[in-house]
Design a protein around this motif. Structure first.
Motif, PDB file in Angstrom:
ATOM      1  N   LEU A  30      32.906 -31.866 -44.301  1.00  0.00           N
ATOM      2  CA  LEU A  30      31.858 -31.892 -44.717  1.00  0.00           C
ATOM      3  C   LEU A  30      31.421 -33.296 -43.039  1.00  0.00           C
ATOM      4  O   LEU A  30      30.200 -33.003 -42.153  1.00  0.00           O
ATOM      5  CB  LEU A  30      31.245 -32.906 -45.564  1.00  0.00           C
ATOM      6  N   GLN A  34      29.036 -32.503 -39.954  1.00  0.00           N
ATOM      7  CA  GLN A  34      28.546 -34.078 -39.512  1.00  0.00           C
ATOM      8  C   GLN A  34      27.796 -33.983 -38.039  1.00  0.00           C
ATOM      9  O   GLN A  34      27.181 -33.615 -37.413  1.00  0.00           O
ATOM     10  CB  GLN A  34      27.715 -34.851 -40.744  1.00  0.00           C
ATOM     11  N   PHE A 282      25.615 -44.196 -40.233  1.00  0.00           N
ATOM     12  CA  PHE A 282      24.827 -44.491 -41.574  1.00  0.00           C
ATOM     13  C   PHE A 282      25.498 -43.299 -43.225  1.00  0.00           C
ATOM     14  O   PHE A 282      26.758 -44.242 -43.692  1.00  0.00           O
ATOM     15  CB  PHE A 282      23.576 -44.338 -42.486  1.00  0.00           C
ATOM     16  N   SER A 283      25.834 -42.349 -42.616  1.00  0.00           N
ATOM     17  CA  SER A 283      26.030 -41.245 -43.259  1.00  0.00           C
ATOM     18  C   SER A 283      28.065 -41.575 -43.396  1.00  0.00           C
ATOM     19  O   SER A 283      28.047 -41.321 -44.481  1.00  0.00           O
ATOM     20  CB  SER A 283      25.875 -40.348 -43.158  1.00  0.00           C
ATOM     21  N   MET A 287      30.801 -42.832 -46.584  1.00  0.00           N
ATOM     22  CA  MET A 287      32.308 -41.437 -46.166  1.00  0.00           C
ATOM     23  C   MET A 287      33.325 -42.739 -46.199  1.00  0.00           C
ATOM     24  O   MET A 287      34.649 -42.839 -46.427  1.00  0.00           O
ATOM     25  CB  MET A 287      32.355 -40.953 -45.721  1.00  0.00           C
ATOM     26  N   GLN A 290      34.249 -45.367 -48.497  1.00  0.00           N
ATOM     27  CA  GLN A 290      34.165 -44.847 -50.017  1.00  0.00           C
ATOM     28  C   GLN A 290      35.676 -44.534 -50.181  1.00  0.00           C
ATOM     29  O   GLN A 290      36.446 -44.707 -51.009  1.00  0.00           O
ATOM     30  CB  GLN A 290      33.465 -43.746 -50.297  1.00  0.00           C
TER      31      GLN A 290
ATOM     32  N   SER B  14      25.642 -47.310 -51.552  1.00  0.00           N
ATOM     33  CA  SER B  14      25.565 -46.998 -49.774  1.00  0.00           C
ATOM     34  C   SER B  14      25.130 -45.506 -50.214  1.00  0.00           C
ATOM     35  O   SER B  14      24.506 -44.456 -49.331  1.00  0.00           O
ATOM     36  CB  SER B  14      26.018 -47.015 -50.175  1.00  0.00           C
ATOM     37  N   SER B  15      25.517 -44.866 -51.353  1.00  0.00           N
ATOM     38  CA  SER B  15      25.321 -43.213 -51.570  1.00  0.00           C
ATOM     39  C   SER B  15      24.427 -42.611 -51.251  1.00  0.00           C
ATOM     40  O   SER B  15      23.546 -42.066 -50.887  1.00  0.00           O
ATOM     41  CB  SER B  15      26.783 -42.932 -52.189  1.00  0.00           C
ATOM     42  N   THR B  18      22.559 -43.240 -48.137  1.00  0.00           N
ATOM     43  CA  THR B  18      22.952 -42.295 -47.437  1.00  0.00           C
ATOM     44  C   THR B  18      22.168 -41.202 -47.115  1.00  0.00           C
ATOM     45  O   THR B  18      21.376 -40.563 -46.118  1.00  0.00           O
ATOM     46  CB  THR B  18      24.478 -41.663 -47.276  1.00  0.00           C
ATOM     47  N   GLY B  22      19.895 -40.282 -44.010  1.00  0.00           N
ATOM     48  CA  GLY B  22      19.429 -38.970 -43.306  1.00  0.00           C
ATOM     49  C   GLY B  22      18.129 -38.296 -43.607  1.00  0.00           C
ATOM     50  O   GLY B  22      17.831 -37.522 -42.625  1.00  0.00           O
ATOM     51  N   GLY B 263      22.762 -31.597 -40.784  1.00  0.00           N
ATOM     52  CA  GLY B 263      23.451 -32.726 -40.436  1.00  0.00           C
ATOM     53  C   GLY B 263      23.056 -32.912 -42.030  1.00  0.00           C
ATOM     54  O   GLY B 263      23.791 -33.758 -42.710  1.00  0.00           O
ATOM     55  N   ALA B 264      21.561 -33.839 -42.738  1.00  0.00           N
ATOM     56  CA  ALA B 264      21.863 -34.399 -43.477  1.00  0.00           C
ATOM     57  C   ALA B 264      21.776 -34.558 -44.912  1.00  0.00           C
ATOM     58  O   ALA B 264      22.451 -34.737 -45.596  1.00  0.00           O
ATOM     59  CB  ALA B 264      19.317 -34.836 -43.684  1.00  0.00           C
ATOM     60  N   LEU B 266      24.661 -32.064 -45.473  1.00  0.00           N
ATOM     61  CA  LEU B 266      26.164 -31.944 -45.119  1.00  0.00           C
ATOM     62  C   LEU B 266      26.194 -33.734 -45.612  1.00  0.00           C
ATOM     63  O   LEU B 266      27.126 -34.214 -46.946  1.00  0.00           O
ATOM     64  CB  LEU B 266      26.799 -31.970 -43.727  1.00  0.00           C
ATOM     65  N   GLY B 267      25.539 -34.566 -45.193  1.00  0.00           N
ATOM     66  CA  GLY B 267      25.652 -35.805 -46.159  1.00  0.00           C
ATOM     67  C   GLY B 267      25.225 -36.110 -47.307  1.00  0.00           C
ATOM     68  O   GLY B 267      25.775 -36.767 -48.170  1.00  0.00           O
ATOM     69  N   VAL B 269      25.644 -33.725 -49.476  1.00  0.00           N
ATOM     70  CA  VAL B 269      26.738 -33.281 -49.987  1.00  0.00           C
ATOM     71  C   VAL B 269      27.917 -34.386 -50.186  1.00  0.00           C
ATOM     72  O   VAL B 269      28.026 -34.066 -51.774  1.00  0.00           O
ATOM     73  CB  VAL B 269      27.510 -31.900 -49.911  1.00  0.00           C
ATOM     74  N   ASN B 270      28.082 -35.006 -49.335  1.00  0.00           N
ATOM     75  CA  ASN B 270      29.315 -35.487 -49.682  1.00  0.00           C
ATOM     76  C   ASN B 270      29.149 -36.638 -50.538  1.00  0.00           C
ATOM     77  O   ASN B 270      29.420 -37.523 -51.605  1.00  0.00           O
ATOM     78  CB  ASN B 270      29.662 -36.723 -48.464  1.00  0.00           C
ATOM     79  N   SER B 271      27.726 -37.718 -50.597  1.00  0.00           N
ATOM     80  CA  SER B 271      26.832 -38.172 -50.663  1.00  0.00           C
ATOM     81  C   SER B 271      27.111 -38.301 -52.457  1.00  0.00           C
ATOM     82  O   SER B 271      27.120 -39.211 -53.443  1.00  0.00           O
ATOM     83  CB  SER B 271      26.242 -38.771 -50.654  1.00  0.00           C
ATOM     84  N   TYR B 273      28.764 -35.929 -53.898  1.00  0.00           N
ATOM     85  CA  TYR B 273      30.231 -35.794 -55.179  1.00  0.00           C
ATOM     86  C   TYR B 273      30.796 -36.915 -54.783  1.00  0.00           C
ATOM     87  O   TYR B 273      31.156 -36.907 -56.151  1.00  0.00           O
ATOM     88  CB  TYR B 273      30.569 -35.277 -53.485  1.00  0.00           C
ATOM     89  N   ALA B 274      30.723 -38.035 -54.559  1.00  0.00           N
ATOM     90  CA  ALA B 274      30.620 -39.604 -54.492  1.00  0.00           C
ATOM     91  C   ALA B 274      30.213 -39.935 -55.531  1.00  0.00           C
ATOM     92  O   ALA B 274      30.473 -40.972 -56.709  1.00  0.00           O
ATOM     93  CB  ALA B 274      30.224 -40.469 -53.385  1.00  0.00           C
ATOM     94  N   ASP B 277      31.281 -38.042 -58.845  1.00  0.00           N
ATOM     95  CA  ASP B 277      33.012 -38.449 -59.322  1.00  0.00           C
ATOM     96  C   ASP B 277      33.352 -40.049 -59.858  1.00  0.00           C
ATOM     97  O   ASP B 277      33.597 -40.224 -60.665  1.00  0.00           O
ATOM     98  CB  ASP B 277      33.993 -38.394 -57.991  1.00  0.00           C
ATOM     99  N   ARG B 365      30.231 -29.006 -59.657  1.00  0.00           N
ATOM    100  CA  ARG B 365      31.183 -29.589 -60.105  1.00  0.00           C
ATOM    101  C   ARG B 365      31.417 -30.875 -61.065  1.00  0.00           C
ATOM    102  O   ARG B 365      32.289 -30.254 -62.080  1.00  0.00           O
ATOM    103  CB  ARG B 365      31.991 -30.824 -58.715  1.00  0.00           C
TER     104      ARG B 365
END
Lengths: 390, 379
Positions: A30, A34, A282-283, A287, A290, B14-15, B18, B22, B263-264, B266-267, B269-271, B273-274, B277, B365
């Motif tokens: 990811l 990005q 930022f993104s 990551m 974390q 922070s997630s 993000t 984004g 891009g945002a 994708l960011g 998705v990552n956040s 997920y975090a 989790d 998930r």
């Protein structure tokens, strides 16, 4: 000694960095995507801006265009020619008249450029003529030299008679003009227009019914590039307060003015590129933060078996730089590939290599910035606390 | 359910940030790029009226045509044309030419139109009103300039003069007209044509009795053997003229906007997920007390959207604060960037899309969290 250290370092660390990257494949993929997306946009926008600047720098500053003072297409009388030629520093002055034409149907538009092929005329232009065509052009009044792309498009060959519908009527009122193709030419000027046909000014002016003795502009080549500014002022001064006030500009100034319309959006382009990078940083910083937090126990183990703080720091930094560099290369590659599509609004534009280089440099910097805090945090962490974090 | 979601957000500020940053950047870029084309469209269509018709020579473009004087005079006899205050038909013979000006401050070259017009212009453009000076007099070298001219260029104050082919023309009036923001200069048509050595009009504009009379008018025009002219509604002529520019501006805006949105997303998705989790235990608890995977997926999606929406508002707000009213001249047109509520709505729709797309994978998930292992996990 140093070499040995480096070799050892690389051998030891490459697998570590590699396994760090693939610890959470989904996250790395990811981030990779990005960063790729951000840098493909960076490449396109920055490429457009830098490409335009480079194009302007490539245009000739020693060729001047003299036109009427009201606008670029404000005509002037042919009678100014001898006066312009008499000005010191003028090497060649060539009258140019323009008209529009269509071939067979209104969708097939052509630009007609009527020039007088006086002695040395070619040096005031950016044309490369096919062999033998210049002599034939001077000999035959109805001669036409066709832009190479146009000749290919319509299958015209030397010796063909081509009937064109011009916007300019002839003496008998007819707008059909027939020219004899004597050769082809290439043009390195980005404002030259791609669908043009060169014809003889004297024939064109004698045969047309209106606007006789008028030209759209004069092309002037100066004897020394350093004289360009002085000659510009002298020409305009010579005709100031007359009925034919002139504006003289170098080809480079013209290109600059024409492309400034895009430059006017520079503020916007800069803002967008800035926003892209801020969002990205930022993104990715989040990551990375974390990721190191999750790995605290592992990093604790590494420290226990003797990895130094600096090694841990470098290891995490190297991970980020690897992902960013690979992703930026991918994104910039994509933008180089897509650039011709985006650049069709500015003919002749190509992706400047410096943009790719600066993109990669920005990628390394972005990786360092987003990884610096978590890497320092990991390096400073206490072994006991790190092991306990699990 | 949402309470559980938001507790996860609190655990991972922070997630959430993000996603906010984004989405803000992507929406901000989209809205400010679209503001160019909105500004362009407002500028183009601001003064278009449904009963205005433009005539040009068959096959030629309005504004670049050659209409002989005798043909133009014959237009006055056509039916369905509205009559002005003095009883004469509202038909304006125009001769337009572009001359160059230098933008105030930057010195950028921009072309503006000088339009020679007949004295029916005031009837044709009833919303044109003078803010200073007076209308030009026929036969004199006098100009009227829109207020935009003085804003954009030097040399358009009342009393300023301009040399046109050696003759001084003076600015005697300044006007505003509807929403038009571009510089337009009017002068007497015969004087302008003489100055530019022309014999033909570049177009003829007229006002119909009513917008519905267009077909009848066009039929009458076609039936007259002396006239070789085409009539188009002003709205159509304007749309044709600006189609290429509009398409380009809109394409660029959506291209940049989509790329940044990608891009945002994708960011996000990552956040997400975090965030998912970080609350496996809560999710497992919810599953254990009987909720199916469906509500969990929906709750995660809603949460993703809720996180994206403030970014949309912030992004639109930033675009408005930074760019609204900024003058740009892409490709030589003068345009004032305009951020409208419609654009903010587009930004919000964009953010909704990003939230939805970005939420799908993390939501799946979340729904698949294995109940027993998650409950047993220490974290």
């Amino acid at each position: 000694m140093r070499r040995e250290f480096l070799n050892g370092f690389t051998l030891k660390f490459i697998p570590l960095v590699w396994s760090g990257i693939w610890r959470r494949p989904a996250r790395s993929v990811l981030i990779f995507l990005q960063v790729s997306v951000a840098f493909s946009l960076f490449g396109l926008l920055q490429g457009l801006k830098t490409g335009v600047d480079e194009l302007v720098a490539q245009t000739r500053a020693d060729v001047l265009v003299v036109h009427g003072s009201l606008a670029l297409f404000d005509p002037l009388p042919l009678s100014l020619l001898e006066q312009i030629r008499a000005i010191p520093g003028v090497k060649v002055a060539i009258p140019v008249e323009l008209s529009g034409a269509v071939y067979q149907n209104p969708a097939q538009k052509l630009g007609i450029v009527a020039v007088r092929p006086d002695e040395g005329w070619l040096s005031a232009f950016t044309f490369t003529l096919s062999p033998g065509s210049e002599a034939a052009f001077r000999r035959l009044r109805t001669a036409a030299i066709v832009r190479d792309g146009v000749a290919r498009k319509y299958g015209w060959k030397t010796g063909d008679h081509i009937p064109l519908q011009l916007e300019t009527p002839q003496q008998d009122g007819s707008t059909t003009w027939t020219f004899d193709v004597v050769g082809t030419y290439a043009d390195s000027d980005l404002n030259g227009g791609s669908d043009n046909v060169l014809i003889n000014y004297d024939y064109f002016d004698a045969a047309r019914v209106a606007d006789k003795g008028m030209v759209k502009h004069y092309k002037v080549e100066v004897t020394e590039p350093s004289l360009a500014v002085a000659v510009t002022d002298q020409i305009d001064h010579r005709f100031a307060n007359s009925g034919n006030e002139t504006t003289t500009e170098s080809m480079r100034a013209l290109a600059q003015a024409q492309l400034q319309s895009i430059g006017d959006l520079n503020f916007l382009i800069r803002s967008v590129v800035g926003a892209v990078l801020v969002a990205l940083l930022f993104s990715t910083a989040t990551m990375m933060m974390q990721s190191t937090r999750e790995r605290m126990p592992e990093l604790g183990v590494m420290k226990t078996i003797g990895f130094s703080d600096a090694a841990i720091f470098l290891c995490i930094l190297a991970e980020a730089v690897t992902i960013f560099l690979a992703a930026a290369a991918c994104g910039l590659g994509l933008s180089v590939f897509a650039f011709p599509l985006a650049a069709h609004i500015v003919p002749g534009l190509s992706m400047p290599p410096v943009v790719v280089a600066s993109g990669l440099a920005v990628a390394v910097a972005a990786a360092a910035i987003s990884a610096a805090v978590p890497a320092a945090h990991a390096a400073r962490s206490n072994i006991v606390a790190a092991l306990a974090a699990g | 359910m949402l309470g559980v979601g938001l507790s996860g957000v609190a655990a991972r500020p922070s997630s959430a940030l993000t996603i906010l940053v984004g989405v803000t950047c992507a929406v901000g870029a989209l809205v400010s790029m679209l503001a160019i084309s909105t500004g362009a469209r407002r500028e183009e269509t601001g003064s278009v009226r449904p009963d205005h018709v433009i005539l040009s020579k068959t096959g030629e473009r309005p504004g670049q045509s050659d209409i002989p004087r005798d043909e133009a005079a014959a237009i006055l006899g056509l039916p369905d044309i509205r009559k002005g205050a003095a009883g004469e038909p509202i038909v304006v013979f125009e001769s337009m030419t572009f001359i160059e000006g230098r933008r105030r401050g930057t010195g950028t070259r921009i072309y503006f139109p000088v339009v020679g017009v007949t004295n029916t212009l005031q009837d044709y453009l009833p919303d044109l009103h003078f803010t200073g000076g007076r209308s030009f007099h026929s036969g004199l070298h006098e100009l009227n300039a829109s207020n935009a001219c003085a804003r954009q260029f030097t040399g358009f104050e009342l009393g300023d003069t301009r040399l046109i082919h050696g003759v001084a023309w003076s600015v005697v009036g300044r006007f505003d007209q509807g929403q038009a923001q571009n510089c337009v200069v009017y002068g007497d048509v015969d004087g302008i044509m003489a100055a530019f050595k022309r014999n033909t009009y570049t177009s003829v504009a007229l006002t119909l009795q009513s917008p519905t009379g267009f077909d009848a008018f066009r039929a009458a025009l076609a039936a007259n053997p002396a006239l070789h002219l085409d009539a188009v509604l002003e709205s159509v002529a304007v749309a044709d003229e600006f189609r290429q520019l509009n398409n380009l501006l809109t394409f660029v805006a959506y291209f940049v906007g989509s790329t940044m949105a990608l891009g945002a997303t994708l960011g996000a998705v990552n956040s997400l997920y975090a965030i998912v989790d970080s609350r496996r235990r809560e999710l497992a608890t919810v599953r254990a007390i009987g909720f199916g995977p469906g509500p969990i997926v929906i709750a995660t999606l809603i949460e993703s959207i809720v996180l994206a929406l403030p970014g949309a508002l912030l992004g639109s707000g930033l675009a408005w604060a930074l760019f609204n009213g900024l003058a740009a001249s892409p490709f030589g047109y003068s345009i004032e960037l305009t951020v409208t509520p419609g654009l903010a709505a587009a930004g919000i729709a964009w953010a909704l899309g990003m939230g939805m797309l970005g939420g799908v994978l993390p939501a799946l998930r979340a729904a698949r969290v294995p109940v027993t292992t998650a409950l047993r996990a220490a974290n």
